[in-house]
Every structure is written in structure tokens, then in C-alpha cells.
Design an enzyme around this catalytic site. Structure first.
Site, PDB file in Angstrom:
ATOM      1  N   TRP A 136       6.756   5.617   8.228  1.00 33.94           N
ATOM      2  CA  TRP A 136       6.228   5.630   6.857  1.00 33.94           C
ATOM      3  C   TRP A 136       6.097   7.089   6.406  1.00 33.94           C
ATOM      4  CZ3 TRP A 136       0.455   5.626   5.477  1.00 33.94           C
ATOM      5  CH2 TRP A 136       0.282   5.531   4.093  1.00 33.94           C
ATOM      6  N   ASP A 217      -0.382   0.537  13.778  1.00 35.56           N
ATOM      7  CA  ASP A 217      -0.614   0.465  12.337  1.00 35.56           C
ATOM      8  C   ASP A 217      -0.154  -0.925  11.887  1.00 35.56           C
ATOM      9  OD1 ASP A 217      -0.813   0.745   9.627  1.00 35.56           O
ATOM     10  OD2 ASP A 217       0.303   2.623   9.498  1.00 35.56           O
ATOM     11  N   LYS A 252      -1.634  -5.345   1.305  1.00 39.89           N
ATOM     12  CA  LYS A 252      -0.485  -6.206   1.016  1.00 39.89           C
ATOM     13  C   LYS A 252      -0.838  -7.687   1.181  1.00 39.89           C
ATOM     14  CE  LYS A 252       1.242  -2.086   1.715  1.00 39.89           C
ATOM     15  NZ  LYS A 252       2.083  -1.123   1.086  1.00 39.89           N
TER      16      LYS A 252
END
Ligand code: LMR
Length: 405
Positions: A136, A217, A252
Site C-alpha cells: 500500500w 494489516d 471498507k
């Protein structure tokens, strides 16, 4: 004379910072007047109308919160105990049933990563954090910005569009004992490619051998296969290793992006150490942002602690996941038709929101300039930006850009 000297401005030595590679695209796309423009940039879910909706179940929980909340006084540094317990169970399943684990509420996944970084610097200041190449885009600045040393491990093979598992394992075997390995629990951002169950087991073997610390993560639980399958790596490791760190996000899967909801979970070797870790992590929080925001976490807690709301949430989450999957299929089929000389089958091997389209940075620029199609420079696309209404225009634009070379 001192009185005549020009006043030196505090900020005059600063240069403009470059816009964030992902967030900068939001403004660029917004300011583009072309009605046919398409945003495949920032990772937010969108429905068929191109809207990022507030989930129905969130609206219901917010109404309940509005009716029942009787104070806006501070919550403590760790946030709300009922939220933390519910999130711990959601992330860890049965593996979370131990006094070795401590979980705190954080401002989103990024806040969690930042707290973990500070804790790590206290606990093991010399350790490096190994990050996937690529990872990311905000992982390196966030973690290095906090003061951590980062090292890359190979992950994505851009030529064959697969995970470089053997090279990844070799790199981890070469890591100094006690270093930290940042792993994406599921829906790897940006490649969309996750290790298989066997590959996760092999990764865990190396982690055990080298006494590495997994730092997971988990920003997309529920977006790949389902809530349990997406937590496989995390739960498997939690059963096997003595210590680990997990940052999780509700941005999300609950659509609570701007409300900043997440957790940091820390697994210690025993209950006594976990109590020390708990005191340290709460102290870190106090020195960064004092206490976490409440609203989003209170909403999540209401949902996860109510059977009916929880079931309704799973239905909405499943619909989001299935739409993403069907847009992958739709785009791959459209590209097979419009650009038959190119192989886009890797789009179907990826899960969640992202994958690389696999075009050059120059072609990314031309897609934006000539067609108003926006994506990150690496050609990472957010599949949620695809709809039945725009897929044909999108595939035509990609085909024309590929044809132009
Ligand atoms: C992304 O990767 O697009 C998302 O995680 C949003 C962000 O903050 O970068």
C-alpha cells in the site's frame, strides 16, 4: 541595525509537498468536466450508480445511537470495551480467546499502524519492518515517518502476474531474527493477489524458524471470500506464534471511511506480558491523539453485538463483495473482446478491490488525458469504479491506449 532586519518567516524554508499519489486522484477526477470520466483510483467501494453508500445497517445503528447516547464525554485511550471485544472476536475467531491478547480502538487502520509503529520503537528499537514489494503506497511513509526502518521483500511478479512466493520466503529466511514482517491479511493492496492456504503455512513456518514478528494489516476482511476465510492467515499465525500485531480497519467492510474506525491487537507471550503491553500501548495513544473518536466504533459495536443487525450487515457485505467479483468478470470479458491480443486473465485471480491493469505509467497518463480514466501510476485499478454502464467505454479506452503503444 537589528530592528531593520527582515523578519524570517517560520515557513519560508518549506517546499510544497507532492500530492498523495492516491488521495490526489480524488480531486483530479472531481475537477475533470468530462461526463464520461471514470474513477478507478482511491480504494472506496462504489455501487452500480457510482456512489459510495452509507450501509442501511449503519443508518439503523446510527439512529439507535442517536436515541440512546447520553454523553459525549471522553472515552478512555483504549476506546470502548464492548467494541474491542467484538472486533477481537471478528478478527481472531476462537484464536482470540486468550488472556495473551489485548485490543484497543484506533482512528482507522492508519491510526492503528501509527500506534503499532511507536510501540515497536519502544519494544524493539533496532528491528526492521519487512514490507511487500509493492505494498500500500502509504505503508512506507507512514511507518518510516514514525521512525521505523523498512526493508522490502519480493511479492508481485509483474511479468507473470503471480506472487513471487519462493523469493518472498527466501527474503524472509534472510531477515535478522526478531525482525517484523508486515503482511496483508487478504485482498493485497495493490496487487489483489493473496497467498494460498499452503503458502500462508509456508510463510508461517519461516516466521517461526526466524522468530519473526508478524504484523498483519487487515483492511478488507469480508471482501475476498468471507469473514472467516479472509481471517485465515491471522488466525493460523495466532495459533502458532507467541507474539504478533494486527491492525484492522472498518473503513471498507462497514463503509465507515470518514468516521475512522479500527483496532490494534497485540498478542504477547503470556498474560502477564499482555498486561504490560496494554499499559504501554495506552500510554502511546495518550502521547499521539489522547483518545480515539467514538461515533463509528459505537456504530460497529451496536451492529456486531445485535444478532439481527449483524446478519443484515453480513448480507450487505456479501452484496459488496459479489458486485466487485461480477465487475471483475465483466471487465475481463469486455477486454477479451476489445483487446484480444492482451491477456487480462490475472484480473480474475485477484480478489477484493484492487489489481494491476498491467499497463505502463505513460499509458496510465494517456488514459487519463485522452479518456478521463483515472488510476494510480502503477496501473492499480479499483474494480469498484467499474459499472455495467461504463465497462464498454472503459474497455474501449484501454484497448485504444494499448493500440497506440
Ligand atoms: C487505497 O489504497 O486507495 C485506500 O486504502 C485509501 C487510502 O487511504 O489510500
Amino acid at each position: 541595525m537589528p530592528g531593520c532586519q527582515r523578519r524570517k518567516s517560520l515557513f519560508e524554508s518549506l517546499q510544497s509537498a507532492t500530492a498523495d499519489a492516491i488521495l490526489g486522484l480524488i480531486a483530479e477526477h472531481k475537477n475533470d468536466p468530462r461526463p464520461e470520466k471514470i474513477d478507478l483510483g482511491v480504494g472506496v467501494y462504489r455501487n452500480e450508480q457510482g456512489v459510495t453508500p452509507v450501509l442501511d445497517v449503519v443508518k439503523r445503528a446510527e439512529q439507535m445511537l442517536l436515541d440512546s447516547q447520553d454523553s459525549k464525554s471522553y472515552i478512555g485511550t483504549a476506546g470502548a470495551a464492548d467494541f474491542n471485544a467484538a472486533m477481537q472476536a471478528l478478527n481472531f475467531g476462537a484464536a482470540g480467546d486468550t488472556d495473551r491478547l489485548t485490543t484497543i480502538q484506533t482512528p482507522g487502520g492508519s491510526g492503528s499502524l501509527r500506534v503499532a509503529a511507536s510501540l515497536l520503537l519502544r519494544a524493539r528499537p533496532g528491528a526492521s519492518v519487512w514490507v511487500s514489494e509493492p505494498t500500500w503506497a502509504n505503508h512506507p511513509p507512514l511507518l518510516a515517518g514514525a521512525g521505523l526502518d523498512l526493508q522490502p521483500y519480493p511479492y508481485y511478479d509483474a511479468k507473470n502476474k503471480v506472487i513471487r512466493i519462493d523469493e518472498m520466503l527466501d527474503a524472509l529466511r534472510s531477515a535478522p531474527m526478531g525482525d517484523v514482517v508486515l503482511l496483508h491479511a487478504c485482498c493485497h493492496n495493490p496487487s489483489g493477489l493473496d497467498p494460498s492456504v499452503e503458502q500462508w503455512q509456508a510463510i508461517t513456518d519461516v516466521i517461526e524458524e526466524r522468530e519473526l514478528i508478524p504484523f498483519i494489516d487487515m483492511a478488507y476482511q469480508g471482501f475476498a471470500t468471507d469473514l472467516d476465510a479472509d481471517a485465515y492467515a491471522l488466525r493460523h499465525m495466532a495459533e502458532r506464534v507467541p507474539e504478533m500485531m494486527v491492525s484492522s480497519s472498518c473503513s471498507k467492510n462497514f463503509g465507515l471511511y470518514r468516521d475512522r474506525v479500527g483496532t490494534l491487537s497485540l498478542l504477547a507471550a503470556d498474560g502477564k506480558t499482555a498486561a504490560v503491553v496494554n499499559s504501554q500501548v495506552n500510554n502511546v495513544v495518550r502521547t499521539i491523539y489522547s483518545v480515539p473518536p467514538d461515533h463509528g466504533a459505537a456504530v460497529v459495536s451496536i451492529i456486531l453485538n445485535d444478532d439481527e443487525l449483524r446478519s443484515a450487515w453480513v448480507v450487505e457485505l456479501t452484496a459488496m463483495r459479489e458486485r466487485l467479483r461480477s465487475m471483475r468478470v465483466l471487465l475481463t470479458e469486455a477486454l477479451a473482446q476489445k483487446a484480444p491480443d492482451h491477456d487480462f486473465s490475472h484480473l480474475l485471480r485477484a480478489t477484493g478491490m484492487f489489481c494491476f491493469l498491467g499497463i505502463s505509467p505513460d499509458q496510465v497518463v494517456r488514459l487519463k488525458k485522452d479518456f478521463g480514466v483515472y488510476m494510480v501510476d502503477s496501473s492499480r485499478i479499483n474494480i469498484a469504479g467499474v459499472t455495467p454502464a461504463n465497462v464498454s467505454y472503459l474497455a474501449d479506452s484501454i484497448a485504444a491506449t494499448l493500440q497506440a503503444g
